[in-house]
Design an enzyme around this catalytic site. Structure first.
Site, mmCIF file in Angstrom:
data_model
loop_
_atom_site.group_PDB
_atom_site.id
_atom_site.type_symbol
_atom_site.label_atom_id
_atom_site.label_comp_id
_atom_site.label_asym_id
_atom_site.label_seq_id
_atom_site.Cartn_x
_atom_site.Cartn_y
_atom_site.Cartn_z
ATOM 1 N N ASP A 272 25.094 25.185 2.599
ATOM 2 C CA ASP A 272 24.663 25.768 1.329
ATOM 3 C C ASP A 272 25.704 26.625 0.633
ATOM 4 O O ASP A 272 25.371 27.501 -0.158
ATOM 5 C CB ASP A 272 23.404 26.605 1.580
ATOM 6 N N GLU B 26 22.819 19.534 7.788
ATOM 7 C CA GLU B 26 21.965 20.728 7.664
ATOM 8 C C GLU B 26 21.209 20.691 6.325
ATOM 9 O O GLU B 26 21.136 21.664 5.579
ATOM 10 C CB GLU B 26 22.760 22.029 7.805
ATOM 11 N N GLU C 103 22.893 30.578 -2.367
ATOM 12 C CA GLU C 103 22.782 29.480 -1.392
ATOM 13 C C GLU C 103 21.555 28.598 -1.613
ATOM 14 O O GLU C 103 21.601 27.400 -1.367
ATOM 15 C CB GLU C 103 22.791 30.037 0.037
ATOM 16 N N HIS D 24 27.119 40.235 5.049
ATOM 17 C CA HIS D 24 28.003 39.696 4.018
ATOM 18 C C HIS D 24 27.289 39.133 2.798
ATOM 19 O O HIS D 24 27.945 38.839 1.798
ATOM 20 C CB HIS D 24 28.901 38.601 4.603
ATOM 21 N N ARG E 124 25.787 38.048 -0.592
ATOM 22 C CA ARG E 124 26.047 38.550 -1.946
ATOM 23 C C ARG E 124 24.894 39.397 -2.465
ATOM 24 O O ARG E 124 25.098 40.411 -3.115
ATOM 25 C CB ARG E 124 26.309 37.378 -2.888
ATOM 26 N N HIS F 2 33.394 41.599 7.705
ATOM 27 C CA HIS F 2 33.788 40.465 6.846
ATOM 28 C C HIS F 2 34.989 40.875 5.996
ATOM 29 O O HIS F 2 35.151 42.040 5.654
ATOM 30 C CB HIS F 2 32.576 40.118 5.969
HETATM 31 C C1 UD1 Z 1 30.622 32.598 1.549
HETATM 32 C C2 UD1 Z 1 29.455 31.723 1.108
HETATM 33 C C3 UD1 Z 1 28.203 32.078 1.872
HETATM 34 C C4 UD1 Z 1 28.439 32.077 3.370
HETATM 35 C C5 UD1 Z 1 29.665 32.946 3.691
HETATM 36 C C6 UD1 Z 1 30.011 32.868 5.149
HETATM 37 C C7 UD1 Z 1 29.310 31.049 -1.238
HETATM 38 C C8 UD1 Z 1 29.013 31.461 -2.612
HETATM 39 N N1 UD1 Z 1 29.192 31.991 -0.295
HETATM 40 O O1 UD1 Z 1 30.305 33.934 1.182
HETATM 41 O O2 UD1 Z 1 27.178 31.153 1.564
HETATM 42 O O3 UD1 Z 1 27.309 32.580 4.012
HETATM 43 O O4 UD1 Z 1 30.789 32.489 2.937
HETATM 44 O O5 UD1 Z 1 30.841 33.902 5.540
HETATM 45 O O6 UD1 Z 1 29.694 29.933 -0.998
HETATM 46 N N2 UD1 Z 1 37.854 36.797 2.071
HETATM 47 C C9 UD1 Z 1 39.121 36.903 2.614
HETATM 48 N N3 UD1 Z 1 39.465 36.053 3.631
HETATM 49 C C10 UD1 Z 1 38.600 35.134 4.150
HETATM 50 C C11 UD1 Z 1 37.321 35.033 3.598
HETATM 51 C C12 UD1 Z 1 36.958 35.864 2.564
HETATM 52 O O7 UD1 Z 1 39.921 37.716 2.186
HETATM 53 O O8 UD1 Z 1 38.979 34.416 5.087
HETATM 54 C C13 UD1 Z 1 37.461 37.696 0.966
HETATM 55 C C14 UD1 Z 1 38.084 37.295 -0.378
HETATM 56 O O9 UD1 Z 1 38.387 38.450 -1.112
HETATM 57 C C15 UD1 Z 1 36.917 36.551 -1.050
HETATM 58 C C16 UD1 Z 1 35.727 37.361 -0.552
HETATM 59 O O10 UD1 Z 1 36.039 37.667 0.793
HETATM 60 O O11 UD1 Z 1 37.023 36.549 -2.457
HETATM 61 C C17 UD1 Z 1 34.409 36.647 -0.623
HETATM 62 O O12 UD1 Z 1 34.484 35.322 -0.112
HETATM 63 P P1 UD1 Z 1 33.475 34.190 -0.674
HETATM 64 O O13 UD1 Z 1 33.725 32.922 0.036
HETATM 65 O O14 UD1 Z 1 33.501 34.162 -2.161
HETATM 66 O O15 UD1 Z 1 32.056 34.766 -0.313
HETATM 67 P P2 UD1 Z 1 31.387 35.071 1.077
HETATM 68 O O16 UD1 Z 1 30.589 36.312 0.899
HETATM 69 O O17 UD1 Z 1 32.368 34.989 2.157
HETATM 70 N N1 UDP Z 2 31.019 34.546 13.391
HETATM 71 C C1 UDP Z 2 32.322 34.573 13.887
HETATM 72 N N2 UDP Z 2 33.011 35.758 13.872
HETATM 73 C C2 UDP Z 2 32.485 36.895 13.378
HETATM 74 C C3 UDP Z 2 31.171 36.854 12.847
HETATM 75 C C4 UDP Z 2 30.476 35.648 12.864
HETATM 76 O O1 UDP Z 2 32.847 33.574 14.363
HETATM 77 O O2 UDP Z 2 33.152 37.944 13.409
HETATM 78 C C5 UDP Z 2 30.301 33.258 13.397
HETATM 79 C C6 UDP Z 2 28.877 33.248 13.912
HETATM 80 O O3 UDP Z 2 28.815 32.994 15.297
HETATM 81 C C7 UDP Z 2 28.235 32.122 13.123
HETATM 82 C C8 UDP Z 2 29.004 32.118 11.824
HETATM 83 O O4 UDP Z 2 30.196 32.857 12.049
HETATM 84 O O5 UDP Z 2 28.467 30.865 13.737
HETATM 85 C C9 UDP Z 2 28.185 32.747 10.749
HETATM 86 O O6 UDP Z 2 28.987 32.949 9.658
HETATM 87 P P1 UDP Z 2 28.551 33.898 8.478
HETATM 88 O O7 UDP Z 2 27.583 34.914 8.955
HETATM 89 O O8 UDP Z 2 29.815 34.363 7.859
HETATM 90 O O9 UDP Z 2 27.860 32.879 7.453
HETATM 91 P P2 UDP Z 2 26.405 32.290 7.289
HETATM 92 O O10 UDP Z 2 26.003 31.656 8.562
HETATM 93 O O11 UDP Z 2 25.525 33.420 6.864
HETATM 94 O O12 UDP Z 2 26.556 31.304 6.185
#
Ligand code: UD1
Ligand code: UDP
Length: 368
Positions: A96, A118, A132, A205, A207, A238
Site C-alpha cells: 500500500d 498483499e 495507504e 512513522h 503520516r 525512522h
Molecule cells: C513510507 C510509506 C508508508 C510505509 C513506510 C514504511 C508512502 C506514502 N508511505 O512512509 O506506507 O508504511 O514507508 O516505513 O508510501 N528517509 C530517509 N531515508 C530512508 C527512508 C526515509 O532519509 O531510507 C526520510 C526522507 O527524508 C523521506 C522521509 O524519510 O522524505 C519520509 O519517507 P517516505 O517514504 O516519504 O515516507 P514514510 O513515512 O517512510
Molecule cells: N523494521 C526493521 N527495522 C526497524 C524497524 C522495523 O527492519 O528498525 C521492519 C519490521 O520488522 C517490519 C517492517 O520493518 O517488517 C515494517 O516497516 P515499517 O513499520 O517501516 O512499515 P509498515 O509495515 O508500517 O508499512
C-alpha cells in the site's frame, strides 16, 4: 521464458518481496527483473543487503521530506521508461505504499498485467492509514491477479466485485521472511543493555500520526519509562527528519530510553523476539508479532489487520497519551492479561506464500 518484473521502494515492501524474489530466481522458465524505486534509501538498502539481492534498476527517487505528489510523478516517470525497455509479461507490486500505487498505474497505462501481493487489506477509511488506504484500493483497481494474505482479505476483494478466479489466498510473505531472520543465538550490545529489564520496543512513522498524535505517544512513553524502574525502551527511530526532531524533544535524556538508528531486518526481528511488549503504528509489525507471540499495543484507531486483534496479540490503543499510558501499565501489572496476549497464534500463513505465488505465476493464469 516468462518475464516477471518485481518493483518496490520502501523497507516493508522489500522485507516482504525479497523472499518472493529469491523464490522466483530459483524457478526455471521465469526471468525475474527487480526494479527499486528508491522511495527509501538507507532503509531499503539495509534489507537488500540482508537478503543478498542485487537490483537490476534503481530509480533512486528519494528526496528529504518528499511530498506524495513528488513520489508519485517520479516513480511513474522512471518506471514507465523501465517498463518500455523491459516489456515484462507481468508486474508485481506489494501492499500500500505510494511506490506500489504509482508503479501499478504505470503498468496499467502500458496494458501490462499487474499482480498485487498483499491485496485486499482494508479499513475503508480513506484517511486512516493515510495515504495507504487509497494506495491499496487504487492498486487493486488496476490489478489482474490478487495475492490475498488471508481469507478476510479475499472476502474484501469479492465484496468489491473482483473476479474470484483471479484471487488467491497465499498467506503473507512476511512469515516467509521470518524464516531467514529469527535466530535464538542473536547477540547485540543494545539487547545486553536491556537484558535485566522488561524491554519495550517502540516504532512510529505513520503520516497521520506526525505532529500532535506523535507528541502524545512520546509523552506517554517517557512517563512510563520514568515511573517503572524495571523497563527499558528501545526506539529505532525512522529516518524521517520530522520524527527525529520530535523524538529528540520528548525522549532525550531519559536513561531508560535508547534511541538508535533503524535496525536491519535481521536485527529487528531478533529484537522483537526478545521484547516484553511492542508499541507501534507499523503495519508489518502487526503481522510479525502474532507469529512470535509478542503483545502489541497498536498506536492507531483502526487497523487493516483484524486477524491479529482477533488472535488476541494486538490491542488498538489509539494515540491519546492517557490511554497509551494506562494500557502499558495494565500490561506491566496484569500477568493474566499479559499471558493472554502473548499466546502464540499465527493467522498469516505457514511461510510458503512465495512458493504459492510463484506456482500461480508459472501457470500464467491471467492469460487464460
Ligand atoms: C513510507 C510509506 C508508508 C510505509 C513506510 C514504511 C508512502 C506514502 N508511505 O512512509 O506506507 O508504511 O514507508 O516505513 O508510501 N528517509 C530517509 N531515508 C530512508 C527512508 C526515509 O532519509 O531510507 C526520510 C526522507 O527524508 C523521506 C522521509 O524519510 O522524505 C519520509 O519517507 P517516505 O517514504 O516519504 O515516507 P514514510 O513515512 O517512510
Ligand atoms: N523494521 C526493521 N527495522 C526497524 C524497524 C522495523 O527492519 O528498525 C521492519 C519490521 O520488522 C517490519 C517492517 O520493518 O517488517 C515494517 O516497516 P515499517 O513499520 O517501516 O512499515 P509498515 O509495515 O508500517 O508499512
Amino acid at each position: 521464458m516468462l518475464k516477471v518484473m518485481v518493483v518496490f521502494g520502501t523497507r516493508p515492501e522489500a522485507i516482504k518481496m525479497c523472499p518472493l524474489v529469491i523464490e522466483l530466481q530459483k524457478r526455471e522458465g521465469i526471468k525475474c527483473v527487480v526494479c527499486l524505486t528508491g522511495q527509501h534509501r538507507e532503509m531499503l538498502r539495509q534489507v537488500m543487503d540482508v537478503f543478498g539481492i542485487r537490483e537490476d534498476y534503481n530509480l533512486d527517487i528519494m528526496k528529504e521530506g518528499q511530498s506524495l505528489s513528488l513520489i508519485t510523478v517520479n516513480v511513474m516517470d522512471g518506471f514507465d521508461k523501465v517498463l518500455r525497455k523491459e516489456t515484462p509479461d507481468i508486474v508485481l507490486v506489494h501492499g500500500d505504499t505510494t511506490t506500489s500505487f504509482a508503479a501499478a498505474l504505470s503498468a496499467f497505462y502500458l496494458r501490462i498485467p499487474v499482480g498485487h501481493v498483499e491485496a485486499g487489506l482494508r479499513t475503508y477509511e480513506m484517511h486512516s492509514p493515510f495515504p495507504e488506504e487509497f494506495n491499496r484500493q487504487a492498486a487493486d483497481l488496476v490489478s489482474t491477479l490478487y495475492f490475498a494474505p488471508t481469507k478476510a482479505a479475499k472476502q474484501n476483494l469479492l465484496e468489491e466485485g473482483k473476479p474470484e478466479n483471479n484471487i488467491f489466498v497465499t498467506g503473507n510473505t512476511v512469515i516467509d521472511a521470518l524464516r531467514y531472520t529469527v535466530n535464538g543465538d542473536y547477540r547485540d550490545a543494545c539487547l545486553e543493555w536491556a537484558k535485566d529489564s522488561r524491554m519495550i520496543l517502540l516504532t512510529t512513522h505513520r503520516r497521520e500520526n506526525l505532529g500532535e498524535p506523535m507528541e502524545h505517544i512520546f509523552r506517554a512513553v517517557r512517563t512510563v519509562a520514568e515511573e517503572n524502574a524495571d523497563i527499558k525502551v528501545i526506539f529505532p527511530v525512522h529516518k524521517n527528519p520530522e520524527i527525529r526532531k520530535l523524538a529528540e524533544k520528548y525522549l532525550a535524556g531519559e536513561d531508560r530510553i535508547r534511541m538508535i538508528e533503524p535496525l536491519d531486518v535481521m536485527a529487528f526481528h531478533n529484537f522483537m523476539a526478545r521484547s516484553y511488549l511492542i508499541l507501534t503504528d507499523s503495519g508489518g509489525i502487526q503481522e510479525e508479532a502474532p507469529a512470535m507471540g509478542i503483545p502489541v499495543l497498536v498506536l492507531r484507531d483502526v487497523t487493516e489487520r483484524p486477524e491479529g486483534v482477533e488472535a488476541g496479540t494486538l490491542q488498538l490503543v489509539g494515540t491519546e497519551e492517557r490511554e497509551i499510558r494506562q494500557s502499558v501499565e495494565r500490561l506491566l501489572k496484569d500477568e493474566r492479561l499479559y499471558r493472554k496476549m502473548s499466546q502464540s497464534v499465527n493467522p498469516y500463513g505457514d511461510g510458503r506464500a512465495s512458493v504459492r505465488i510463484a506456482d500461480i505465476l508459472v501457470k500464467q493464469i491471467w492469460r487464460r
